[in-house]
Design an enzyme around this catalytic site. Structure first.
Site, PDB file in Angstrom:
ATOM      1  N   LYS A 165       2.482   6.472  -7.075  1.00  0.00           N
ATOM      2  CA  LYS A 165       3.760   6.923  -6.501  1.00  0.00           C
ATOM      3  C   LYS A 165       4.830   5.866  -6.725  1.00  0.00           C
ATOM      4  CE  LYS A 165       3.710   3.828  -2.998  1.00  0.00           C
ATOM      5  NZ  LYS A 165       4.697   2.720  -2.896  1.00  0.00           N
TER       6      LYS A 165
ATOM      7  N   ASP B 261      -0.217   3.814   3.129  1.00  0.00           N
ATOM      8  CA  ASP B 261       0.130   4.784   2.091  1.00  0.00           C
ATOM      9  C   ASP B 261      -0.957   5.832   1.866  1.00  0.00           C
ATOM     10  OD1 ASP B 261       2.425   3.324   1.706  1.00  0.00           O
ATOM     11  OD2 ASP B 261       1.802   2.433  -0.194  1.00  0.00           O
TER      12      ASP B 261
END
Length: 294
Positions: free
Chosen positions: A11, A135
Site C-alpha cells: 500500500k 496496518d
C-alpha cells in the site's frame, strides 16, 4: 492441499496526518490507504507444524517474523493443532513504508483460517490483526481506498479507486518506523482536514486544488535525515508527476501521473538510477483472495 500460492499486496499512504499521542505511547493519525501493484507471494503447503522459509536471507524465519506470529496467534485463538509450511517470496521492500510485512501477516491470517477450516470470526480476526500491527487490519479487511484513524486500525471503506497511474520508488534506504515517530516534527495543534471529502473531490470531480492538504507528517524529518529520499520525490515531479509524496514513514516515494507515457518514462528514469520501481494502473484494487491465488 498440496500447495497454494497467494499474492500479498503493498500500500501507499495518500496523506498521513499525526494528530496526537495516547497515554500508552502510541500516536494517533488520519490517513488514506491505497493499494498498489507490488506484492510478495506466500506459498502454503501441508505440514504438521508451523514453519517458514524466505527468499530474502536477511529476514528472520522464526517467531520474530510476522507470518509466523500470525499463524501462531490464529492457532492459539482457535485452539488448533494444525500446521503449515510457508514460503515467502519477498519482493516488496521492507523499511519502506509500504506495509509489506503487515500485508503478509494479513494474508496468513485469512488463508490459514480458510485452509484449517477453523471459522474464526471477522471480529476475532480483526483483534488478532491489531495485535500484530496497526496496518494489518487494512490488508485483512479492505480491497481499495480506505480512510484510517486511531493508530491506523479504525477503517472506513471509501468505495473508490485512484483514477491515476501511480509510480512507486524505493530509494534503497531502510527507515525504522520507531525512528520516524521519535523524530517527526510535531504539530498537533493544527486543524485537521477531512481527507475523505477531499479524496472524493479529487477522484470524482478531478479537483486537484485539494492535494495540498494531503501532507505526510514524516516527510520533513525523513528528508532532512535521508536527502536521497527528497531527491527521488523531486525526480518524480520533474518527470511529470502532479503530486508526489513519501509513503508511510518511508523511504518509498510515489508519484501520481495523468498519462501512461509520463508514468512509464518515470519508471525508466528511476530504474536507470538503480532504484526498485513499480507502476500501478488507474482503478487498481487488491483482488479478492481467490483471484490473487497463483
Amino acid at each position: 492441499m498440496d500447495h497454494l500460492s497467494v499474492k500479498s499486496f503493498a500500500k501507499i499512504n495518500l496523506g498521513l496526518l499525526i494528530t496526537g499521542k495516547r497515554k500508552d505511547g502510541y500516536h494517533t493519525l488520519e490517513t488514506i490507504f491505497a493499494p498498489i501493484n507490488w506484492y510478495d507471494t506466500i506459498g502454503f503447503s501441508d505440514s504438521d507444524v508451523i514453519s517458514m522459509s524466505c527468499s530474502n536471507i536477511d529476514l528472520p524465519v522464526d517467531d520474530n517474523n510476522l507470518c509466523i506470529r500470525a499463524a501462531r496467534a490464529l492457532q492459539q485463538s482457535a485452539s488448533c493443532s494444525k500446521g503449515a509450511a510457508m514460503n515467502l517470496q519477498k519482493v516488496v521492500p521492507f523499511g519502506a513504508g509500504l506495509g509489506g510485512g503487515s500485508s503478509d501477516a494479513a494474508t496468513v491470517l485469512r488463508v490459514l483460517n480458510e485452509l484449517w477450516k477453523i471459522n474464526v470470526s471477522s471480529a476475532e480476526l480483526h483483534e488478532l490483526a491489531v495485535k500484530l500491527g496497526a496496518d494489518v487490519p487494512y490488508f485483512l479487511e479492505m480491497k481499495g481506498l480506505a480512510f484510517a484513524r486511531g493508530i491506523g486500525d479504525e477503517l472506513e471503506d471509501l468505495g473508490l479507486t485512484l483514477p491515476f497511474h501511480v509510480v512507486t520508488v524505493f530509494p534503497e534506504e531502510h527507515i525504522s518506523t520507531v525512528w520516524a515517530y521519535k523524530n517527526f516534527y510535531q504539530k498537533f495543534d493544527r486543524p485537521v482536514p477531512d481527507l475523505r471529502l477531499l479524496l472524493q473531490r479529487l477522484c470524482l470531480d478531478g479537483d486537484r486544488s485539494v492535494l495540498g492538504a494531503f501532507e505526510n507528517d514524516f516527510e520533513p524529518a525523513v528528508f532532512d535525515h535521508y536527502p536521497k529520499v527528497r531527491v527521488v520525490k523531486e525526480s518524480l515531479l520533474d518527470a511529470g508527476s502532479f503530486y508526489a509524496s513519501l509513503s508511510g514513514s518511508g523511504s518509498a516515494v510515489f508519484g501520481l501521473f495523468d498519462t501512461l507515457e509520463n508514468a512509464a518514462g518515470a519508471v525508466c528514469a528511476m530504474q536507470q538510477k538503480g532504484y526498485r520501481v513499480t507502476l500501478t494502473p488507474p482503478g487498481f484494487s487488491m483482488e479478492a483472495q481467490a483471484g490473487s491465488r497463483l
